[in-house]
Design an enzyme around this catalytic site. Structure first.
Site, PDB file in Angstrom:
ATOM      1  N   ASN A 289      41.913  49.374  37.462  1.00  0.00           N
ATOM      2  CA  ASN A 289      42.083  49.190  38.909  1.00  0.00           C
ATOM      3  C   ASN A 289      42.183  50.538  39.611  1.00  0.00           C
ATOM      4  OD1 ASN A 289      44.641  49.264  37.585  1.00  0.00           O
ATOM      5  ND2 ASN A 289      45.653  48.343  39.334  1.00  0.00           N
TER       6      ASN A 289
ATOM      7  N   GLU B 220      43.221  51.827  43.363  1.00  0.00           N
ATOM      8  CA  GLU B 220      43.784  51.427  44.659  1.00  0.00           C
ATOM      9  C   GLU B 220      43.436  52.445  45.741  1.00  0.00           C
ATOM     10  OE1 GLU B 220      47.933  50.595  43.871  1.00  0.00           O
ATOM     11  OE2 GLU B 220      47.376  48.728  42.835  1.00  0.00           O
TER      12      GLU B 220
ATOM     13  N   CYS C 138      39.648  45.926  41.558  1.00  0.00           N
ATOM     14  CA  CYS C 138      40.273  45.448  40.326  1.00  0.00           C
ATOM     15  C   CYS C 138      39.580  46.022  39.092  1.00  0.00           C
ATOM     16  CB  CYS C 138      40.199  43.920  40.261  1.00  0.00           C
ATOM     17  SG  CYS C 138      41.353  43.068  41.355  1.00  0.00           S
TER      18      CYS C 138
ATOM     19  N   GLU D 238      38.533  44.426  36.483  1.00  0.00           N
ATOM     20  CA  GLU D 238      37.386  43.614  36.065  1.00  0.00           C
ATOM     21  C   GLU D 238      36.140  44.009  36.855  1.00  0.00           C
ATOM     22  OE1 GLU D 238      40.404  42.660  36.910  1.00  0.00           O
ATOM     23  OE2 GLU D 238      41.021  40.810  35.923  1.00  0.00           O
TER      24      GLU D 238
ATOM     25  N   CYS E 110      42.585  37.709  38.540  1.00  0.00           N
ATOM     26  CA  CYS E 110      42.878  37.139  39.859  1.00  0.00           C
ATOM     27  C   CYS E 110      41.721  36.227  40.294  1.00  0.00           C
ATOM     28  CB  CYS E 110      43.101  38.256  40.879  1.00  0.00           C
ATOM     29  SG  CYS E 110      41.593  39.108  41.383  1.00  0.00           S
TER      30      CYS E 110
ATOM     31  N   CYS F  32      38.352  37.890  40.891  1.00  0.00           N
ATOM     32  CA  CYS F  32      37.720  38.361  39.649  1.00  0.00           C
ATOM     33  C   CYS F  32      37.215  37.196  38.815  1.00  0.00           C
ATOM     34  CB  CYS F  32      38.687  39.246  38.869  1.00  0.00           C
ATOM     35  SG  CYS F  32      38.829  40.882  39.617  1.00  0.00           S
TER      36      CYS F  32
END
Ligand code: THU
Length: 129
Positions: free
Chosen positions: A42, A44, A53, A55, A88, A91
């Site tokens: 990830n 940010e 993310c 993924e 999530c 994803c």
């Protein structure tokens, strides 16, 4: 590469996560239809919605390298002391795009128990064009 090794690759790239806002590190490792492995973590951003993310990073790496199908994806989130990190919602849709009925989504929980999910377990009745 077996499932344990794929999860190790996810754990290793998790250390590279850039997550000063959540402090929640996530790593993902994909094995594609050619047997190649692609990883992501990830990343940010101060403008929170611009974060990405783990993924998503791994999927981008797979596509850039010529892979089109996710045979298996391992996700390692947080620390080893917290519960399993399943992908999530967004994803799940991202993984779905490159999955088939055989695709496995692998996570490991706090008790070191393996959980392997199918795409239809994580995203039933999914949208596809
Ligand atoms: N995160 C992922 O990288 N993958 C997921 O499937 C769950 C959430 C990241 C996004 C954010 O940087 C941090 O975890 C906390 O939500």
């Amino acid at each position: 590469m077996n499932d344990e090794e794929l999860l190790d690759a996810a754990r290793t790239v998790r250390d590279m996560a850039y997550c000063p806002y959540s402090n929640f590190r996530v790593g993902a490792a994909i094995i594609d239809e050619h047997g190649n492995v692609h990883v992501g973590c990830n990343v940010e951003n101060a403008a929170y919605p611009q974060s990405s993310c783990a993924e998503a990073g791994a999927i981008s790496a797979m596509i850039a390298a010529g892979g089109q199908r996710i045979v298996a994806i391992a996700v390692a989130g947080g620390s080893d002391k917290i519960r399993a990190c399943t992908p999530c919602g967004g994803c799940r849709q991202r993984i779905n795009e490159f999955s088939d009925g055989e695709t496995r989504i692998i996570v490991k929980d706090n008790d070191n128990e393996w959980h392997t999910y199918s795409m239809s377990e994580l995203l039933p009745s999914s949208f596809r064009l």
